[in-house]
Design a protein around this motif. Structure first.
Motif, short mmCIF file in Angstrom:
data_model
loop_
_atom_site.label_atom_id
_atom_site.label_comp_id
_atom_site.label_asym_id
_atom_site.label_seq_id
_atom_site.Cartn_x
_atom_site.Cartn_y
_atom_site.Cartn_z
N GLU A 182 -8.66 1.94 0.15
CA GLU A 182 -7.86 2.40 1.36
C GLU A 182 -9.25 3.20 2.28
N THR A 191 -5.40 -6.12 -5.23
CA THR A 191 -3.74 -6.35 -5.08
C THR A 191 -3.49 -7.09 -5.86
N GLU A 232 -0.24 -6.25 -6.99
CA GLU A 232 2.31 -6.93 -7.52
C GLU A 232 1.78 -6.85 -8.74
N TRP A 275 -5.86 3.93 -5.35
CA TRP A 275 -5.98 3.01 -4.40
C TRP A 275 -6.09 3.60 -3.12
N GLY A 333 0.57 -1.02 0.06
CA GLY A 333 0.35 0.18 -0.06
C GLY A 333 0.64 0.91 -0.20
#
Length: 740
Positions: free
Chosen positions: A479, A613, A617, A475, A460
């Motif tokens: 969150e 996620t 990645e 993003w 993050g």
């Protein structure tokens, strides 16, 4: 060789029998040299084999040709090594007794099959003598197979590698060659089965052997690893580091001292001018040189043999049981003065060799691949083979990465040393209070550094600080929404973040493909939606672009350092494809008001965020591709360079400092967005991606074309979804790149 009697090993015998049965049906005749030959290995053949005895070495080749008329033949020529006398060069020159025997052997007819049992040196050595003998044999024989093994003849040392070569009278077209290495294993049945499979094959490899379709030139070694398909593939893959060169282009050999031939230089430590003689045992597996010991040798070495700091020294002898990788150490000032012994290979970097090349070479030599490329069909590593070893050359990107890693290593070492110094000073202050205050105050900076570095392991934090602004912003919002507990808002934010990730990546791909002159069929659907006036491109369109980019052969052919290759890998693999598919279904349901029940939202948020996620990645390459907004340019006509002022839009906020760079190009546009790749090239993103101050939220944002009615172009913000109208003439740029 010590005298004695004994049959060849049972496993090797069975393999020979299988080879004869496949290549020349019939029971072989074994020809032995006379027992009068000094040092000739004497052993009994299996009782089921017929034996014939050559009267003398000179008559052996004649006898072999005569017996070949009766059927296939196993020939065991004399193995003695004859070494020259006189000067140092002559003492090192040698030949084997089998040279003249094999060189005179001729087929009796077109079907003649001859199997010769010799030291492996005949087939693995690149010496002119061995290469010439192989060339002489090739004039009359085709090599069908070569078997390597140790412990074949009991009275010969177990480490000696023996080769059995199956030769057949030369044909018009040369058949493929099989190479097999008998392993050190108790699985005799498995070895025989593997050899049987290899004999039936016309290509490929088995567990312990392989087929060479294109027979190499006679001057080239037939070392087992040299032509193995896996090694050939890995050797070609080395070019992925940049390009290939030979070790001899980067290093030169340092003369070595032979303890027998140069015995006059042997000295003692106490004598003036004596230096330490470094042998193979002094080169440790950990990459360092052992400290002097009572058994160390000392010599009065000539200046040309003295080692220097930075030289590499390699063990010249490696055994079958040694772990993969060459045993190499770098000489330091603490190891000097010293000279290399003949049981080592000493290498000195050439004046033109860069520090990055030196680091990469030292690391590469310790790999199993370097070990296999040098050759393991002998316990000795030859200087010629070492200098001919292919080694990777770092390209600009890898060079920069190596420099960065080296700088990071030095920085971490500095931090560690600072921490150790601070800890050691705990009890050196006048009072305990002073020591306490100093440790707390000075340790604060070290603690903050470590905490900041530790954050980089948090995905993050990396996305929020090192990803392009549109992706990082979405993003961060995901969150924040998840942490606030509003499940519906969190669910929508996660799905929108996934769409923007794919949207941004697809827009980069479109821009890079257009720049490369490679058309994409997926732009047709985007063009139709832009002109429809109803709904602009969405999740499915971005996925279609990325999937086409991943499978495009033309894009695959672009240079490996081209930024398109990172984008091509985003959706590669089953896990990424499944995650994308699940997010696509969720996004489609949400857009068409097929909303989830509040009870189902919490697990849905968790699952959707896990899929997001995974895709994030897979898109870590975006951290190495800064999004750049050019704000000003000053062109210097004399220097032919431009001073470029720009903002690097990386992280979750558009307010960033302006930076300056000097670039050798004058085609940059003020106000446009660019992608800055790892080769320090700028790629124009207009009109696929545009940077503007949003008229709705008054925040600088990135936009892409969403709809194109007749009188204007509507852009949509990647960060907020706000629409920004543009004049109709903006459509000309979209038409230029094929979107209209």
């Amino acid at each position: 060789m010590p005298e004695g009697k004994g049959p060849i090993s049972p496993l090797f015998e069975r393999l020979l029998t299988m080879g004869f049965a496949h290549m020349a049906p019939g029971r072989p005749v074994a020809v032995l040299t006379t027992t009068s030959e000094e040092d000739q290995p004497r052993f009994e053949l299996p009782s089921s084999w017929r034996a014939a005895q050559g009267a003398s070495r000179q008559e052996l080749s004649v006898s072999a040709t005569r017996l070949l008329a009766q059927g296939p033949l196993l020939l065991v020529p004399p193995w003695q090594r004859h070494t020259g006398t006189g000067g140092r060069a002559k003492r090192n020159a040698s030949h084997f007794a089998y040279d003249e025997v094999l060189g005179a052997c001729r087929p009796a007819n077109a079907d003649s099959v001859l199997v010769v049992l010799t030291p492996a040196e005949l087939w693995t050595s690149e010496s002119p003598r061995a290469a010439q003998l192989r060339a002489t044999l090739a004039d009359h024989w085709d090599t069908l197979a070569v078997l390597y093994g140790t412990g074949v003849i009991p009275q010969i040392h177990q480490s000696v590698i023996v080769a059995a070569a199956f030769l057949k009278a030369r044909q018009t077209s040369r058949p493929p060659m099989k190479i097999f290495r008998v392993p050190h294993t108790d699985e005799g049945a498995s070895v025989e089965k593997d050899f049987e499979v290899l004999l039936q094959r016309g290509g490929g490899s088995t567990r312990w052997g392989y087929v060479v379709r294109q027979v190499p030139p006679t001057e080239e070694s037939l070392d087992f690893d040299r032509h193995h398909p896996d090694v050939v593939s890995q050797r070609a893959d080395l070019a992925g580091f940049g390009r290939l060169t030979t070790l001899g282009e980067l290093y030169e050999a340092v003369p070595r001292i032979n303890m027998a031939a140069d015995s006059q230089w042997i000295s003692t430590e106490e004598q003036p001018g004596a230096v330490r003689l470094l042998g193979g045992r002094d080169v440790l597996r950990g990459g360092s040189i052992a400290l002097p010991a009572d058994e160390s040798y000392w010599v009065k070495a000539p200046p040309g043999c003295l080692l220097q700091s930075g030289d590499l020294i390699v063990r010249e002898i490696h055994g079958w049981n040694d772990p993969p990788g060459l045993i190499v150490a770098e000489v330091t000032e603490q190891d000097l003065p010293a000279a290399p012994a003949h049981t080592t290979i000493a290498l000195r970097p050439r004046a033109t060799t860069t520090p990055q090349q030196i680091r990469l070479v030292a690391q590469f030599l310790r790999t199993p691949l370097a070990d296999r490329l040098v050759g393991r069909s002998s316990v000795h590593i030859t200087m010629k083979r070492m200098l001919g070893l292919p080694v990777p050359q770092p390209d600009d990107v890898l060079t920069a990465a190596l420099d960065d890693l080296d700088a990071a290593r030095h920085r971490l070492e500095t931090w560690r040393n600072d921490a150790e110094t601070l800890l050691e000073s705990a009890f050196t202050s006048k009072t305990a209070m002073q020591a306490r205050d100093r440790i707390i105050a000075q340790g604060r900076g070290l603690r903050l550094r470590v905490e900041a570095a530790t954050l980089l392991d948090d995905l993050g934090h990396t996305v929020r600080t090192r990803f392009p602004y549109p992706v990082a912003y979405r993003w961060r919002e995901s969150e924040a929404r998840i942490s606030a507990g509003d499940q519906q808002a969190a669910y929508s934010a996660v799905l929108e973040a996934a769409e923007i990730l794919l949207c941004y990546s697809a827009l980069l791909a479109l821009a890079l493909a257009w720049e490369a002159g490679i058309p994409l069929g997926s732009t047709t659907a985007i063009k139709e939606k832009l002109l429809s006036g109803r709904s602009g491109p969405g999740f499915g369109d971005w996925v279609a672009v990325l999937e086409e980019v991943a499978g495009s052969r033309k894009l695959r052919a672009l240079p490996h350092q081209h930024p398109i290759h990172g984008i091509r890998s985003l959706l590669a693999g089953e896990e990424a494809a499944d995650a994308r598919q699940r997010l696509s279904v969720r996004r489609n349901d949400d857009a068409h008001l097929r909303r989830l029940d509040p009870i189902d939202l919490p697990p849905a948020v968790t699952e959707a965020f896990a899929d997001l996620t995974l895709l994030i990645e897979r898109s870590r390459f975006l951290a190495d591709l800064p999004l750049v907004h050019v704000t000003a340019i000053q062109w210097d006509s004399l220097a032919q360079t431009a001073q470029v002022h720009y903002r690097e839009l990386m992280g979750d906020h558009p307010v960033v400092p302006t930076k300056t760079a000097t670039l050798p190009r004058n085609d940059l546009e003020i106000g446009s967005l660019y992608l800055w790749d790892s080769m320090h090239d700028l790629h124009l993103l207009r009109p696929f991606l545009t940077g503007l101050v949003c008229r709705v939220c008054r925040t600088w944002s990135t936009f892409h074309a969403d709809l194109v009615p007749k009188d204007r172009v509507l852009l949509k913000s990647l960060e907020h979804g706000h629409v920004h109208p543009q004049p109709a003439d903006t459509a000309s740029a979209l038409a230029t790149v094929g979107l209209l």
